[in-house]
Design a protein around this motif. Structure first.
Motif, PDB file in Angstrom:
ATOM      1  N   THR A   1       0.827  -1.204   0.000  1.00  0.00           N
ATOM      2  CA  THR A   1       0.000   0.000   0.000  1.00  0.00           C
ATOM      3  C   THR A   1       0.866   1.261   0.000  1.00  0.00           C
ATOM      4  OG1 THR A   1      -1.569  -1.282   1.339  1.00  0.00           O
ATOM      5  CG2 THR A   1      -2.024   1.053   1.045  1.00  0.00           C
ATOM      6  N   VAL A   2       1.960   1.250   0.773  1.00  0.00           N
ATOM      7  CA  VAL A   2       2.820   2.435   0.820  1.00  0.00           C
ATOM      8  C   VAL A   2       3.430   2.763  -0.543  1.00  0.00           C
ATOM      9  CG1 VAL A   2       3.414   2.338   3.256  1.00  0.00           C
ATOM     10  CG2 VAL A   2       4.754   1.006   1.631  1.00  0.00           C
ATOM     11  N   ASP A   3       3.608   1.769  -1.385  1.00  0.00           N
ATOM     12  CA  ASP A   3       4.162   2.014  -2.718  1.00  0.00           C
ATOM     13  C   ASP A   3       3.170   2.765  -3.602  1.00  0.00           C
ATOM     14  OD1 ASP A   3       6.389   0.562  -1.900  1.00  0.00           O
ATOM     15  OD2 ASP A   3       5.519  -1.326  -2.595  1.00  0.00           O
ATOM     16  N   ASN A   4       1.924   2.776  -3.191  1.00  0.00           N
ATOM     17  CA  ASN A   4       0.855   3.430  -3.937  1.00  0.00           C
ATOM     18  C   ASN A   4       0.308   4.660  -3.228  1.00  0.00           C
ATOM     19  OD1 ASN A   4       0.291   1.361  -6.230  1.00  0.00           O
ATOM     20  ND2 ASN A   4       0.445   0.113  -4.376  1.00  0.00           N
ATOM     21  N   LEU A   5       0.960   5.049  -2.136  1.00  0.00           N
ATOM     22  CA  LEU A   5       0.582   6.279  -1.431  1.00  0.00           C
ATOM     23  C   LEU A   5       1.297   7.443  -2.114  1.00  0.00           C
ATOM     24  CD1 LEU A   5      -0.870   7.602   1.008  1.00  0.00           C
ATOM     25  CD2 LEU A   5       1.268   7.285   2.289  1.00  0.00           C
ATOM     26  N   THR A   6       0.551   8.284  -2.810  1.00  0.00           N
ATOM     27  CA  THR A   6       1.153   9.359  -3.601  1.00  0.00           C
ATOM     28  C   THR A   6       1.040  10.726  -2.946  1.00  0.00           C
ATOM     29  OG1 THR A   6      -0.917   9.535  -4.848  1.00  0.00           O
ATOM     30  CG2 THR A   6       0.830   8.152  -5.774  1.00  0.00           C
ATOM     31  N   GLY A   7       0.273  10.818  -1.868  1.00  0.00           N
ATOM     32  CA  GLY A   7       0.143  12.104  -1.188  1.00  0.00           C
ATOM     33  C   GLY A   7      -0.688  11.962   0.063  1.00  0.00           C
ATOM     34  N   ALA A   8      -0.679  13.004   0.887  1.00  0.00           N
ATOM     35  CA  ALA A   8      -1.430  12.997   2.137  1.00  0.00           C
ATOM     36  C   ALA A   8      -1.575  14.413   2.665  1.00  0.00           C
ATOM     37  CB  ALA A   8      -0.730  12.126   3.182  1.00  0.00           C
ATOM     38  N   ASP A   9      -2.611  14.619   3.469  1.00  0.00           N
ATOM     39  CA  ASP A   9      -2.725  15.804   4.310  1.00  0.00           C
ATOM     40  C   ASP A   9      -2.450  15.354   5.738  1.00  0.00           C
ATOM     41  OD1 ASP A   9      -3.473  17.388   2.148  1.00  0.00           O
ATOM     42  OD2 ASP A   9      -5.606  17.025   2.472  1.00  0.00           O
ATOM     43  N   LEU A  10      -1.594  16.092   6.450  1.00  0.00           N
ATOM     44  CA  LEU A  10      -1.113  15.653   7.758  1.00  0.00           C
ATOM     45  C   LEU A  10      -1.241  16.775   8.778  1.00  0.00           C
ATOM     46  CD1 LEU A  10       0.675  13.264   9.174  1.00  0.00           C
ATOM     47  CD2 LEU A  10       2.519  14.928   8.904  1.00  0.00           C
TER      48      LEU A  10
ATOM     49  N   THR B   1       6.347  16.369  -4.450  1.00  0.00           N
ATOM     50  CA  THR B   1       6.952  17.688  -4.638  1.00  0.00           C
ATOM     51  C   THR B   1       6.822  18.594  -3.420  1.00  0.00           C
ATOM     52  OG1 THR B   1       4.896  18.477  -5.665  1.00  0.00           O
ATOM     53  CG2 THR B   1       6.616  17.617  -7.133  1.00  0.00           C
ATOM     54  N   GLU B   2       5.907  18.282  -2.517  1.00  0.00           N
ATOM     55  CA  GLU B   2       5.733  19.055  -1.289  1.00  0.00           C
ATOM     56  C   GLU B   2       6.102  18.170  -0.099  1.00  0.00           C
ATOM     57  OE1 GLU B   2       1.943  21.670  -1.487  1.00  0.00           O
ATOM     58  OE2 GLU B   2       1.536  19.908  -2.740  1.00  0.00           O
ATOM     59  N   ASN B   3       7.122  18.548   0.621  1.00  0.00           N
ATOM     60  CA  ASN B   3       7.590  17.759   1.770  1.00  0.00           C
ATOM     61  C   ASN B   3       7.843  16.299   1.385  1.00  0.00           C
ATOM     62  OD1 ASN B   3       7.206  19.983   3.780  1.00  0.00           O
ATOM     63  ND2 ASN B   3       5.050  19.699   3.215  1.00  0.00           N
ATOM     64  N   PRO B   4       8.644  16.065   0.341  1.00  0.00           N
ATOM     65  CA  PRO B   4       8.834  14.685  -0.138  1.00  0.00           C
ATOM     66  C   PRO B   4       9.498  13.773   0.884  1.00  0.00           C
ATOM     67  CG  PRO B   4      10.393  16.186  -1.199  1.00  0.00           C
ATOM     68  CD  PRO B   4       9.400  17.041  -0.480  1.00  0.00           C
ATOM     69  N   GLU B   5      10.345  14.307   1.752  1.00  0.00           N
ATOM     70  CA  GLU B   5      10.968  13.457   2.759  1.00  0.00           C
ATOM     71  C   GLU B   5       9.931  12.954   3.763  1.00  0.00           C
ATOM     72  OE1 GLU B   5      14.352  11.591   4.758  1.00  0.00           O
ATOM     73  OE2 GLU B   5      13.785  12.178   2.714  1.00  0.00           O
ATOM     74  N   LEU B   6       8.944  13.784   4.053  1.00  0.00           N
ATOM     75  CA  LEU B   6       7.872  13.353   4.945  1.00  0.00           C
ATOM     76  C   LEU B   6       7.021  12.279   4.279  1.00  0.00           C
ATOM     77  CD1 LEU B   6       6.382  13.596   7.602  1.00  0.00           C
ATOM     78  CD2 LEU B   6       5.196  15.622   6.711  1.00  0.00           C
ATOM     79  N   LEU B   7       6.795  12.398   2.968  1.00  0.00           N
ATOM     80  CA  LEU B   7       6.074  11.333   2.262  1.00  0.00           C
ATOM     81  C   LEU B   7       6.851  10.030   2.360  1.00  0.00           C
ATOM     82  CD1 LEU B   7       3.761  10.353   0.461  1.00  0.00           C
ATOM     83  CD2 LEU B   7       5.095  11.106  -1.528  1.00  0.00           C
ATOM     84  N   TRP B   8       8.177  10.100   2.196  1.00  0.00           N
ATOM     85  CA  TRP B   8       8.997   8.893   2.358  1.00  0.00           C
ATOM     86  C   TRP B   8       8.746   8.275   3.734  1.00  0.00           C
ATOM     87  CZ3 TRP B   8      12.619   7.888   6.121  1.00  0.00           C
ATOM     88  CH2 TRP B   8      13.387   6.727   5.953  1.00  0.00           C
ATOM     89  N   GLY B   9       8.689   9.083   4.785  1.00  0.00           N
ATOM     90  CA  GLY B   9       8.492   8.564   6.136  1.00  0.00           C
ATOM     91  C   GLY B   9       7.112   7.999   6.370  1.00  0.00           C
TER      92      GLY B   9
END
Length: 456
Positions: free
Chosen positions: A150-159, A172-180
């Motif tokens: 599922t994480v491989d298909n997570l392309t964005g989030a509001d946190l 493109t916005e906070n990409p390191e946080l998306l990695w985490g």
């Protein structure tokens, strides 16, 4: 507390008030905690208000989506439970193959919307699992071999962060946080919207399960192992060992007896699926073969009956380097010794598309392992958990010679810091700590498989 009650649109439950006892419960019936307040958030504004209130008053925060976490992290004693279960919005863009989903959804809710367009993303192996914790921990399910975790298909989030701020997360916005967020759990804040890449699935596919007698465990396990080590990406199978349920599709004479079941599906044409699943009939003589064309949503709910809420649960898990022949007597012994008709232990076959994602692309660890072992002790309450916990630990200990060195965080119960670190590996863990230092330096979000900031 009145200030928070006045600030939110959602329901607020306090000790002694109507609905409180139901609101504080989680799926694992062995968890019995009493928070000072439960806020059932109606929207993002309620989440923001709850986090800010908790931080201002130094309250412990527990975050609950579907409540399915086996360690009971979605509730706490004396703190504030931020309950997201009422946030169930979904929007699907079939032309782009994407879906936006709120954290209160269960997988059956999301699948009902995406399957209207013949789309799906890797979800839980039961439809009652919540999407939020499952996604943030990795996401091993029926579609991970063809389409990744599922994480491989997570392309964005509001946190919502620990500072009570809403941030957008994407490539493109906070990409390191998306990695985490792709495997780091709920350590960095509260996700209020998930954006998923969807894939063509079904709506009909070859899927189901095949039951065998427990005495045939060696042949079935070795057949499963060999088949999956050479399987195409489209085929995903799990192997389950338990006592036979009193299900109408099983002969009454096997009810309560040790059985082995292969469960899974083939994502592709029905004809190709039938060929890929044909070897299952040769592992041993089946008690019953229920592999057939099914709706994806029907298949994804097939195991729901075995995972009802309110029972005691104690789990342990481990990635494995393989299932060698010398492990087969261990498995047979522990199947015979199983202490509850509700318990099972299982192997998930990994690899496929999920295994080809670079190790540093997400925070999810141990992609090279071919199998993961999940030991699920379950028992009716009230009851003595001692024998069930002992059985779980004994099997887990016996399988340690075949360990790949860590565990899958979504299958972990109450584990120590060393086990959490091992779940990620040193390099990934250090990178996660750096993210924690940035977004939650006080460890406000610590009721999880916790990644502690430096100095905490």
């Amino acid at each position: 507390m009145k200030a928070l009650q006045d600030a939110v649109r959602g329901q607020v439950f306090l000790p002694g008030h109507e609905g409180y006892d139901q609101a504080r419960r989680v799926w694992n019936g062995a968890i019995d905690r009493h928070p000072a307040m439960v806020v059932r958030c109606a929207g993002v504004a309620d989440v923001l208000a709850s986090v800010r209130y908790a931080r201002e008053h130094d309250l412990l925060m527990a975050v609950r989506g579907g409540g399915h976490n086996v360690a009971g992290s979605g509730t706490c004693d004396d703190g504030l439970v931020i309950d997201l279960s009422a946030m169930k919005g979904v929007r699907v863009d079939p032309s782009a193959g994407t879906a936006w989903a709120q954290p209160g959804l269960l997988w059956r809710d999301l699948d009902a919307e995406t399957q209207a367009f013949g789309l799906a993303v890797t979800g839980g192996i039961v439809s009652t699992t919540g999407i939020a914790g499952f996604t943030l921990g990795g996401g091993i399910g029926w579609l991970h071999r063809p389409y990744g975790f599922t994480v491989d298909n997570l392309t964005g989030a509001d946190l919502v962060t620990a500072a009570g701020e809403l941030v957008r997360v994407s490539e493109t916005e906070n990409p390191e946080l998306l990695w985490g967020l792709r495997g780091g759990g709920g350590n960095f804040g509260i996700v209020t919207t998930f954006e998923y890449q969807q894939h063509p699935v079904g709506p009909e596919l070859m899927a189901g399960l095949v039951f065998y007698h427990g005495k045939d465990l060696p042949q079935v396990v070795s057949g499963f192992r060999d088949l999956m080590l050479a399987a195409p990406d489209e085929l995903t199978l799990f192997l389950v060992m338990r006592r036979a349920p009193a299900a109408p599709f099983l002969p009454t004479e096997v009810h309560g007896q040790p059985v082995v079941a292969v469960v899974g599906c083939y994502v592709g044409s029905l004809e190709e699926g039938a060929r890929a699943l044909a070897p299952l009939s040769g592992f041993a003589k089946p008690i019953v073969n229920l592999m057939q064309p099914r709706q994806y949503t029907q298949f994804q709910s097939m195991l729901d009956g075995s995972w009802a809420e309110g029972f005691g649960n104690y789990w342990k898990a481990e990635y494995l380097t393989g299932i060698p022949d010398e492990a087969l007597p261990i498995l047979s012994e522990h199947l015979d010794e199983i202490t509850s008709p509700l318990s099972d232990f299982k192997f998930a076959s990994l690899g496929g598309a999920a295994g080809r994602v670079p190790a540093d692309a997400t925070a999810f660890g141990h992609r090279s392992a071919p199998f993961v072992l999940n030991i699920n002790a379950r028992w009716a309450l009230p009851g003595d958990d001692g024998p069930h916990v002992a059985w779980t630990r004994k099997l887990w200990d016996a399988m340690q010679p075949y360990s790949d060195g860590g565990s899958y965080v979504n299958f972990m119960g109450e584990e120590g810091a060393d086990r959490v670190r091992a779940a990620y590996g040193d390099t990934t863990y250090k990178r996660l700590v750096a993210l924690k230092n940035t977004y939650d330096p006080d460890n406000a979000f610590r009721l999880n498989q916790n990644i502690a900031p430096d100095g905490r």
